[in-house]
Design a protein around this motif. Structure first.
Motif, PDB file in Angstrom:
ATOM      1  N   MET A   1       0.830  -1.208   0.000  1.00 39.44           N
ATOM      2  CA  MET A   1       0.000   0.000   0.000  1.00 39.44           C
ATOM      3  C   MET A   1       0.866   1.260   0.000  1.00 39.44           C
ATOM      4  O   MET A   1       0.555   2.236  -0.700  1.00 39.44           O
ATOM      5  N   ALA A   2       1.956   1.240   0.772  1.00 30.37           N
ATOM      6  CA  ALA A   2       2.849   2.401   0.799  1.00 30.37           C
ATOM      7  C   ALA A   2       3.469   2.637  -0.566  1.00 30.37           C
ATOM      8  O   ALA A   2       3.612   3.796  -1.008  1.00 30.37           O
TER       9      ALA A   2
ATOM     10  N   ALA B   1      11.583   1.903  -2.927  1.00 35.34           N
ATOM     11  CA  ALA B   1      12.662   0.913  -2.946  1.00 35.34           C
ATOM     12  C   ALA B   1      12.830   0.271  -1.568  1.00 35.34           C
ATOM     13  O   ALA B   1      13.049  -0.949  -1.453  1.00 35.34           O
ATOM     14  N   ALA B   2      12.729   1.075  -0.520  1.00 34.67           N
ATOM     15  CA  ALA B   2      12.835   0.535   0.841  1.00 34.67           C
ATOM     16  C   ALA B   2      11.682  -0.417   1.137  1.00 34.67           C
ATOM     17  O   ALA B   2      11.886  -1.512   1.697  1.00 34.67           O
ATOM     18  N   HIS B   3      10.468  -0.031   0.747  1.00 29.06           N
ATOM     19  CA  HIS B   3       9.305  -0.882   1.027  1.00 29.06           C
ATOM     20  C   HIS B   3       9.334  -2.154   0.191  1.00 29.06           C
ATOM     21  O   HIS B   3       8.922  -3.224   0.667  1.00 29.06           O
ATOM     22  N   LEU B   4       9.809  -2.053  -1.039  1.00 28.91           N
ATOM     23  CA  LEU B   4       9.921  -3.250  -1.884  1.00 28.91           C
ATOM     24  C   LEU B   4      10.930  -4.227  -1.285  1.00 28.91           C
ATOM     25  O   LEU B   4      10.675  -5.446  -1.234  1.00 28.91           O
TER      26      LEU B   4
ATOM     27  N   LEU C   1       9.881  -8.052  -0.113  1.00 26.26           N
ATOM     28  CA  LEU C   1      10.486  -9.262  -0.678  1.00 26.26           C
ATOM     29  C   LEU C   1      11.155 -10.100   0.403  1.00 26.26           C
ATOM     30  O   LEU C   1      11.045 -11.336   0.409  1.00 26.26           O
ATOM     31  N   PHE C   2      11.847  -9.447   1.340  1.00 28.83           N
ATOM     32  CA  PHE C   2      12.500 -10.199   2.403  1.00 28.83           C
ATOM     33  C   PHE C   2      11.463 -10.850   3.316  1.00 28.83           C
ATOM     34  O   PHE C   2      11.649 -11.984   3.766  1.00 28.83           O
TER      35      PHE C   2
END
Length: 432
Positions: A271-272, A361-364, A368-369
């Protein structure tokens, strides 16, 4: 109510501190923009605050141990008030960055001292309520500080003087208090191996959320100004993001108590990314739509930190919550230093919306992790989980805040955690 009345002066002092912090935090990037500072310089202001804040969390307990709570609080609050005024004397980016770090150091120290008094006054039956009232007051005071900027221009001297006055007023409750000084302050300690063994996703996620939240908090006002919003609109935008984050924590926390918290984090990250991408592409097309999108974005990103802390608490050994959450706080602080540096560089060479490319990029990375970790470790049942507790943004959380958390049991607080050496702790436990 009797417990609240007994700490009313301390709560008032805390409210004044956070009121000044909210005003100063939004004032500096807007005044810097008016003075012609580059985006890179404004990003360094955010990184400077984070550096000073974390340095304060680590070193102020030593200062308090040497000279006491009241003297330390008076010195730090006075230095913060002076630092705000020094911004007026020499309007230059490097000088402001250094001053911002000093302010972060002072703010962390004064907040820890007030919180240590509040923690001393709370009992096992009142801890949760006092913590909740304290968190609510911090939220309202931060919002009020930001909204003060709707009353005038950030380029003059008025708001700098007002911020200095408010920092000075915060001295009064503790200076006039007749209460005895509490125990030494809590010291945050970082044990990467233990944190990783406890919960790898908590370590990665809290760093990435630090990158995202630090970027947005430091440069959200810059983004708003670059896309054409005026100062009152920016103040409303940043305040709504904070308020929405506090409100959204409740349903998010209830959901994470029933589902795998990692799955909740994946949903929040998705969502972010959606809201951030919309702001990156369409931000500025319509002021009202932009403000509402930022409010939605803030509601999501400011609700992530407590979910991460709750997930780490689920897997912590009994008596380890304080050290686990204190270590996560230091990792979060590291992320808040990195994020503004990356985003300000991109904004300088590309466009204002690049801010949300960094957060995406941080949220992706976090998403994924988390998906990978869900395949490595089975989820806990709702009965096996600890309770979710709404907390303030990690950027105004200190190790002493963690010790106030109702999930921290009193027996967790060893002399070492309290900044005492072995001999001091032994003396405190000997019978009179």
């Amino acid at each position: 109510m009797s417990a609240v009345v007994s700490i009313a002066a301390l709560l008032a002092g805390s409210a004044l501190l956070v009121l000044a912090g909210g005003l100063h935090g939004l004032l500096l990037p807007l005044a810097g923009l008016a003075a012609g500072f580059s985006d890179a310089s404004l990003g360094l202001l955010g990184a400077g605050w984070a550096f000073g804040y974390m340095a304060g969390c680590l070193s102020v307990p030593v200062i308090v141990k040497r000279v006491g709570h009241v003297r330390s609080f008076g010195a730090l609050a006075s230095l913060a008030a002076i630092t705000v005024l020094l911004n007026l004397l020499y309007v230059e980016p490097t000088f402001w960055i250094v001053l911002r770090a000093v302010t972060g150091f002072c703010f962390a120290g004064t907040a820890m001292i007030v919180e240590s008094w509040l923690n001393e006054r709370s009992t096992s039956t009142t801890r949760g309520r006092i913590f909740g009232i304290y968190t609510m007051i911090n939220l309202l005071a931060t919002t009020a500080g930001q909204m003060l900027l709707t009353l005038g221009s950030p380029s003059g001297y008025f708001f700098f003087v007002l911020g200095s006055i408010i920092y000075s007023l915060s001295l009064l409750p503790t200076a006039l208090s007749t209460a005895a000084s509490p125990q030494p302050l809590t010291q945050a300690r970082l044990d990467p191996k233990k944190l990783w063994r406890n919960s790898p996703i908590a370590v990665v996620a809290v760093f990435m959320v630090g990158v995202s939240n630090g970027t947005f908090s430091a440069l959200g006002a810059v983004y708003g100004r670059r896309i054409g919003l005026d100062v009152p609109e920016i103040a409303i935008m940043m305040s709504l993001a904070l308020l929405t984050g506090a409100v959204v924590q409740i349903p998010v926390g209830m959901l994470s108590d029933r589902l795998d918290r990692r799955l909740v984090l994946v949903g929040l990250a998705l969502m972010a990314m959606t809201f951030g991408s919309s702001l990156s592409i369409f931000g500025g097309a319509d002021a009202t739509a932009t403000i509402l999108l930022v409010a939605a974005f803030g509601g999501i990103v400011y609700s992530m930190y407590p979910v991460i802390v709750a997930h780490a608490s689920d897997h912590a050994d009994p008596g380890d919550f304080l050290r686990i959450s204190g270590g996560l706080l230091l990792i979060f602080g590291t992320g808040t230093m990195v994020g503004p540096l990356l985003a300000s560089g991109l904004m300088t060479f590309t466009y204002p919306g690049a801010l949300f490319q960094v957060t995406a990029a941080a949220h992706l990375s976090m998403m994924l992790f988390a998906l990978w970790r869900m395949r490595q470790r089975t989820a806990l049942t709702p009965q096996e989980k600890s309770d979710f507790v709404p907390v303030s943004s990690g950027q105004i959380t200190t190790p002493e805040t963690v010790s106030m958390d109702p999930r921290t049991e009193p027996e967790e607080m060893s002399g070492e955690d309290r900044g005492e050496d072995t001999h001091d702790a032994a003396l405190r436990t000997e019978p009179a």
